[in-house]
Motif scaffolding. Structure first.
Motif, mmCIF file in Angstrom:
data_model
loop_
_atom_site.group_PDB
_atom_site.id
_atom_site.type_symbol
_atom_site.label_atom_id
_atom_site.label_comp_id
_atom_site.label_asym_id
_atom_site.label_seq_id
_atom_site.Cartn_x
_atom_site.Cartn_y
_atom_site.Cartn_z
ATOM 1 N N ASP A 39 38.123 53.582 51.728
ATOM 2 C CA ASP A 39 38.881 52.887 52.767
ATOM 3 C C ASP A 39 39.724 51.745 52.225
ATOM 4 O O ASP A 39 40.568 51.204 52.938
ATOM 5 N N ASN A 40 39.483 51.363 50.975
ATOM 6 C CA ASN A 40 40.184 50.230 50.376
ATOM 7 C C ASN A 40 40.671 50.599 48.983
ATOM 8 O O ASN A 40 40.222 51.576 48.386
ATOM 9 N N TYR A 41 41.595 49.804 48.500
ATOM 10 C CA TYR A 41 41.964 49.919 47.089
ATOM 11 C C TYR A 41 41.752 48.566 46.437
ATOM 12 O O TYR A 41 41.695 47.522 47.104
ATOM 13 N N TYR A 42 41.592 48.587 45.122
ATOM 14 C CA TYR A 42 41.261 47.391 44.367
ATOM 15 C C TYR A 42 42.329 47.183 43.306
ATOM 16 O O TYR A 42 42.669 48.102 42.561
ATOM 17 N N GLU A 43 42.853 45.971 43.254
ATOM 18 C CA GLU A 43 43.973 45.657 42.361
ATOM 19 C C GLU A 43 43.577 44.526 41.428
ATOM 20 O O GLU A 43 43.006 43.516 41.863
ATOM 21 N N GLY A 44 43.892 44.692 40.160
ATOM 22 C CA GLY A 44 43.562 43.649 39.197
ATOM 23 C C GLY A 44 44.518 43.664 38.025
ATOM 24 O O GLY A 44 45.341 44.572 37.872
ATOM 25 N N LEU A 45 44.421 42.632 37.197
ATOM 26 C CA LEU A 45 45.241 42.516 36.000
ATOM 27 C C LEU A 45 44.342 42.458 34.770
ATOM 28 O O LEU A 45 43.253 41.871 34.813
ATOM 29 N N SER A 46 44.819 43.053 33.702
ATOM 30 C CA SER A 46 44.086 42.989 32.445
ATOM 31 C C SER A 46 45.080 42.907 31.299
ATOM 32 O O SER A 46 46.002 43.723 31.200
ATOM 33 N N SER A 47 44.902 41.904 30.460
ATOM 34 C CA SER A 47 45.778 41.716 29.307
ATOM 35 C C SER A 47 45.076 42.188 28.041
ATOM 36 O O SER A 47 43.863 42.022 27.889
ATOM 37 N N PRO A 69 42.974 46.795 52.122
ATOM 38 C CA PRO A 69 42.794 48.014 52.923
ATOM 39 C C PRO A 69 43.855 49.070 52.625
ATOM 40 O O PRO A 69 45.031 48.753 52.430
ATOM 41 N N LEU A 70 43.408 50.322 52.610
ATOM 42 C CA LEU A 70 44.343 51.439 52.446
ATOM 43 C C LEU A 70 45.010 51.824 53.759
ATOM 44 O O LEU A 70 46.133 52.329 53.768
ATOM 45 N N TYR A 121 48.824 52.541 54.334
ATOM 46 C CA TYR A 121 49.466 52.587 55.645
ATOM 47 C C TYR A 121 49.170 51.292 56.393
ATOM 48 O O TYR A 121 48.033 50.818 56.413
ATOM 49 N N GLU A 122 50.219 50.732 57.001
ATOM 50 C CA GLU A 122 50.078 49.489 57.760
ATOM 51 C C GLU A 122 50.833 49.596 59.075
ATOM 52 O O GLU A 122 51.934 50.155 59.116
ATOM 53 N N LYS A 132 38.054 37.930 47.871
ATOM 54 C CA LYS A 132 37.230 38.663 46.911
ATOM 55 C C LYS A 132 36.772 39.993 47.516
ATOM 56 O O LYS A 132 36.787 40.180 48.734
ATOM 57 N N PRO A 133 36.351 40.950 46.690
ATOM 58 C CA PRO A 133 35.862 42.214 47.207
ATOM 59 C C PRO A 133 34.592 42.043 48.035
ATOM 60 O O PRO A 133 33.798 41.137 47.798
#
Length: 346
Positions: free
Chosen positions: A214-222, A236-237, A262-263, A338-339
């Motif tokens: 039901d959700n997506y998770y977004e992050g950064l990694s260097s 939310p997806l 979708y929003e 936060k998640p």
């Protein structure tokens, strides 16, 4: 990739293939051939969704470009005789044309290399504009114009550098992929779809998307991060109404590989491609339906996303260098949501 990069690559490829027979005119012809596949942007497919999905289609297909290179070489040899044999001329033309979609295949949206088979090919290890890839090619072209007796050697050296940079980008992406895989082991997201792509203008800082139910998770990694654990943000997806049929929605689902959200915005249902952009600044968003008591499909309308803020550039640079107090929205982590579920066993 952008047109400047494709033109520069085409010129360098032409110089490398032409060898001692190369001249500034050959470089110019290579630049023109290198941008030729993108002329399909002049074609309207009737709506903004179709225009996006069908771009990089037939004009980027190996099944089209290789036969077209024979035709173009024959016409060139007939109307503008050169010092090249037909086989040499065909190799030059084909190389300039084919390297264009091959480079596009290294970006987030990939390309339909085997059109009419509708399978986009993508190894998203390059951002659509990357100065570290483009500038060396431009320097090689400039040097070739100054030292014309060394054009072939310079172009071959430039082509080698470009291939090494692509190899580096794939290696860096694999490093981030291994980090994500290790972090998700033993979590609810283990085995879920993951999308990894570089942030703008570099191959050091990477954007990571993990798609849940039901959700997506977004992050950064260097690549330069000391702590390899990624600080994900949960978003939310949304859902597409089951009772609503839309060919455009199906096209987007296939094109994005499911990385779409979708929003409901006012009375419109907006579909956003999650792959290009960052945070809420997503490049491709379309209103596909409206609600007036019941859901109704509408002709797609492109929705402008919020513009990026110049104030974010220093944060992006700091995050690239390994400052992990900056999150996927380029704000301070303490200010961001936060998640609801843990993403790693701590």
């Amino acid at each position: 990739m952008d047109s400047v990069t494709q033109a520069a690559l085409g010129a360098v490829v032409a110089g490398a293939v032409a060898g001692r027979k190369c001249s500034p005119k050959i470089l110019l012809a290579g630049a023109a051939l290198g941008t030729l596949p993108d002329l399909d942007v002049l074609i309207s497919y009737g709506d903004p969704v179709s225009d996006m999905v069908k771009h990089r289609g037939f004009s980027h297909s190996l099944f089209v470009l290789l036969p077209f290179s024979f035709l173009l070489s024959g016409l060139w040899q007939k109307w503008r005789p050169t010092r090249f044999s037909f086989s040499q001329l065909w190799l030059l033309v084909a190389a300039c044309l084919v390297t264009h979609p091959l480079l596009d295949a290294m970006t987030a949206y990939g390309t339909q290399l085997f059109w009419p088979i509708n399978i986009p090919i993508a190894v998203p290890s390059l951002f659509i504009i990357d100065p570290l890839y483009t500038i060396p090619l431009l320097l090689v072209i400039l040097a070739s114009l100054l030292w014309r007796d060394r054009i072939a050697k310079l172009c071959r050296a430039g082509l080698t550098v470009s291939m090494l940079y692509i190899a580096w980008s794939v290696s860096a992406m694999n490093v981030i992929d291994n980090r994500v895989e290790q972090q998700l082991v033993g979590t609810p997201l283990a085995g879920q779809p993951v999308f990894i792509t570089p942030t703008p203008f570099n191959t050091v800082l990477w954007r990571v998307l993990v798609k849940g139910e039901d959700n997506y998770y977004e992050g950064l990694s260097s690549v330069l991060d000391g702590d390899t654990e990624i600080d994900f943000l949960q978003k939310p997806l949304g859902v597409w109404p089951k009772e609503l049929a839309s060919d455009h929605q199906k096209m987007l689902e296939h094109f994005t590989g499911g990385f779409i959200k979708y929003e409901l915005r006012q009375s419109n249902l907006v579909a956003s491609d999650l792959r290009l952009g960052m945070g809420e600044q997503l490049a491709f968003q379309f209103a596909l339906a409206e609600k007036d008591g019941e859901w109704t499909s509408i002709d797609p309308v492109k929705v402008e996303s919020p513009r990026g803020r110049l104030a974010q550039i220093p944060n992006l640079w700091l995050r690239l260098l390994g400052n992990q107090d900056i999150d996927a929205n380029l704000c301070h982590v303490s200010e961001c949501p936060k998640p609801d579920v843990p993403l790693a066993s701590r």
